[in-house]
Design a protein around this motif. Structure first.
Motif, mmCIF file in Angstrom:
data_model
loop_
_atom_site.group_PDB
_atom_site.id
_atom_site.type_symbol
_atom_site.label_atom_id
_atom_site.label_comp_id
_atom_site.label_asym_id
_atom_site.label_seq_id
_atom_site.Cartn_x
_atom_site.Cartn_y
_atom_site.Cartn_z
ATOM 1 N N ALA A 211 6.188 54.769 37.830
ATOM 2 C CA ALA A 211 6.730 55.563 36.720
ATOM 3 C C ALA A 211 7.170 56.948 37.182
ATOM 4 C CB ALA A 211 5.692 55.680 35.614
ATOM 5 N N HIS A 212 6.408 57.538 38.104
ATOM 6 C CA HIS A 212 6.732 58.890 38.574
ATOM 7 C C HIS A 212 7.811 58.884 39.657
ATOM 8 C CE1 HIS A 212 3.436 61.082 36.502
ATOM 9 N NE2 HIS A 212 2.819 59.918 36.582
ATOM 10 N N GLY A 213 8.085 57.722 40.247
ATOM 11 C CA GLY A 213 9.152 57.633 41.237
ATOM 12 C C GLY A 213 8.864 58.344 42.535
ATOM 13 N N LEU A 214 7.600 58.323 43.002
ATOM 14 C CA LEU A 214 7.228 59.024 44.232
ATOM 15 C C LEU A 214 6.704 58.048 45.280
ATOM 16 C CD1 LEU A 214 5.402 62.130 42.673
ATOM 17 C CD2 LEU A 214 7.807 61.905 43.333
ATOM 18 N N ALA A 215 7.332 56.876 45.375
ATOM 19 C CA ALA A 215 6.812 55.810 46.231
ATOM 20 C C ALA A 215 6.671 56.238 47.691
ATOM 21 C CB ALA A 215 7.714 54.580 46.127
ATOM 22 N N ASP A 216 7.611 57.021 48.194
ATOM 23 C CA ASP A 216 7.590 57.406 49.604
ATOM 24 C C ASP A 216 6.416 58.314 49.944
ATOM 25 O OD1 ASP A 216 8.916 59.654 51.762
ATOM 26 O OD2 ASP A 216 9.120 57.524 52.260
ATOM 27 N N LEU A 217 5.860 58.998 48.964
ATOM 28 C CA LEU A 217 4.797 59.972 49.218
ATOM 29 C C LEU A 217 3.405 59.354 49.188
ATOM 30 C CD1 LEU A 217 6.245 62.975 47.194
ATOM 31 C CD2 LEU A 217 6.262 62.629 49.668
ATOM 32 N N ARG A 218 3.261 58.130 48.659
ATOM 33 C CA ARG A 218 2.013 57.371 48.699
ATOM 34 C C ARG A 218 0.845 58.157 48.110
ATOM 35 N NH1 ARG A 218 3.445 53.349 47.986
ATOM 36 N NH2 ARG A 218 1.667 52.207 48.812
ATOM 37 N N VAL A 219 0.912 58.413 46.826
ATOM 38 C CA VAL A 219 -0.150 59.128 46.126
ATOM 39 C C VAL A 219 -0.713 58.229 45.023
ATOM 40 C CG1 VAL A 219 -0.812 61.207 44.866
ATOM 41 C CG2 VAL A 219 1.041 61.309 46.556
ATOM 42 N N GLY A 220 -2.003 58.025 45.041
ATOM 43 C CA GLY A 220 -2.681 57.274 43.992
ATOM 44 C C GLY A 220 -4.020 57.905 43.697
ATOM 45 N N TYR A 221 -4.711 57.376 42.709
ATOM 46 C CA TYR A 221 -6.010 57.939 42.369
ATOM 47 C C TYR A 221 -6.857 56.915 41.635
ATOM 48 C CZ TYR A 221 -3.756 58.793 37.796
ATOM 49 O OH TYR A 221 -3.077 58.667 36.606
ATOM 50 N N ALA A 222 -8.150 57.176 41.649
ATOM 51 C CA ALA A 222 -9.102 56.339 40.923
ATOM 52 C C ALA A 222 -9.827 57.189 39.902
ATOM 53 C CB ALA A 222 -10.104 55.716 41.883
#
Length: 349
Positions: A211-222
């Motif tokens: 949704a945020h369109g930041l696939a190249d930056l590889r940011v996720g969270y739990a």
């Protein structure tokens, strides 16, 4: 042996006009995100904040959850892998997830050396929660559920999920992988953050890739309660997220109304594409994600081959199914034309 949800050997043409195979957001970064990246790039000679404190604080405000219940990692794959490793210290431990499913679950199983129990989806391409409950044994320490399902786009019903969790042992961790939650509009669908508030054993994974369109930056969270978060903090190495990734994620959260506008436009395209595919004789389940799934019986190889010839990259799986990412209106229209051609050829034969 090829994992069940792995791709077939239909190559990705680098000259494809439309790439609808990778679940990417077709929009470029928001203007506010670009400005944040331009500012942050001036400090790439410095190490990033190893605690991701600014991003954690922003996520805490965004979801109205305590900062202590959040951990940031290199997108959901790394976090899920570290969680499985941490929870599988006892010999004989198993994990459970549906099949077919997100191919990364097989990768996690192999990398963590934890054998999986795979439970087939229902005929409606949804999680078979009763079937998973029946297959659950004492060795299963983690259940991986993607919500909506990462292949078919079918969400998990809130009531059904709560019933499933209530039947589990208290020490069985339930991971809700919600990389596409922002695209869900079904009022009966479960929302992981709501589920986490009611269950100590639930871990919610979210991503900035889609949704945020930041696939190249590889940011996720739990998001989870402190005992699980503490366990994750012990597993995830420092400096996992670059300063660029942290700055972009914070800027995107602060511009979330603009993110939502883009999501709504993709949902409109999802509806248009689903309606056209259905009109031309295909049988996709109703997706609540940023992609549409065609089941194996829907002439998927022919569809993928024709798309390839027309310069459209789609994702064909070894089980015979096909996943189509929602792209730009032009890309979606091109794919609809392929569906119409196949329908017309079938009707004429």
């Amino acid at each position: 042996m090829m994992p069940e949800s792995s791709d077939t050997d239909l190559p990705l043409d680098p000259h494809s006009l439309h790439v609808l195979s990778l679940n990417e957001n077709p929009f470029p970064p928001l203007a506010d995100v670009r400005r944040a990246l331009e500012f942050a790039i001036g400090n790439v000679n410095r190490y990033p904040d190893p605690t991701c404190l600014g991003l954690v604080s922003e996520l805490s405000r965004h979801h109205c959850v305590p900062e202590d219940d959040i951990v940031v990692g290199a997108d959901t794959l790394q976090i899920a892998l570290q969680l499985v490793r941490a929870a599988s210290f006892e010999p004989g431990t198993q994990i459970m997830y549906p099949t077919p499913s997100f191919e990364a679950y097989d990768i996690i199983s192999r990398m963590a050396h934890v054998p999986p129990i795979r439970v087939p989806l229902t005929r409606e391409s949804a999680h078979d929660l009763p079937g998973m409950a029946a297959a659950l044994g004492p060795a299963v320490k983690i259940v991986l559920l993607s919500n909506p399902h990462n292949l078919t786009g079918v969400p998990i019903n809130d009531v059904d999920l709560r019933k499933f969790i209530n039947a589990l042992p208290a020490d069985t961790i339930v991971v809700l992988d919600e990389a596409f939650q922002e695209f869900v509009r079904d009022p009966a669908a479960a929302n992981g953050i709501d589920i986490y508030r009611d269950y100590q054993q639930v871990v919610v994974l979210r991503s900035f890739s889609n949704a945020h369109g930041l696939a190249d930056l590889r940011v996720g969270y739990a998001v989870a309660h402190s005992p699980i978060i503490d366990m994750l903090h012990e597993q995830i190495p420092p400096f996992t997220i670059s300063a660029l990734g942290q700055a972009a994620a914070v800027a995107s959260l602060r511009s979330f109304s603009k993110v939502e506008e883009r999501v709504e436009s993709l949902i409109r395209e999802r509806k248009r594409l689903w309606s056209a595919l259905t009109e031309y004789g295909f049988r996709p389940p109703r997706s609540e994600a940023s992609f549409i799934w065609l089941p194996p019986e829907d002439r998927c190889f022919d569809f993928a081959l024709r798309c390839h010839q027309e310069g459209i990259a789609v994702r064909l799986y070894s089980n015979g199914g096909l996943r189509i990412s929602i792209g730009t209106p032009a890309a979606n229209s091109s794919l609809i034309r392929v569906a119409q051609l196949l329908h017309d050829e079938s009707s004429a034969s």
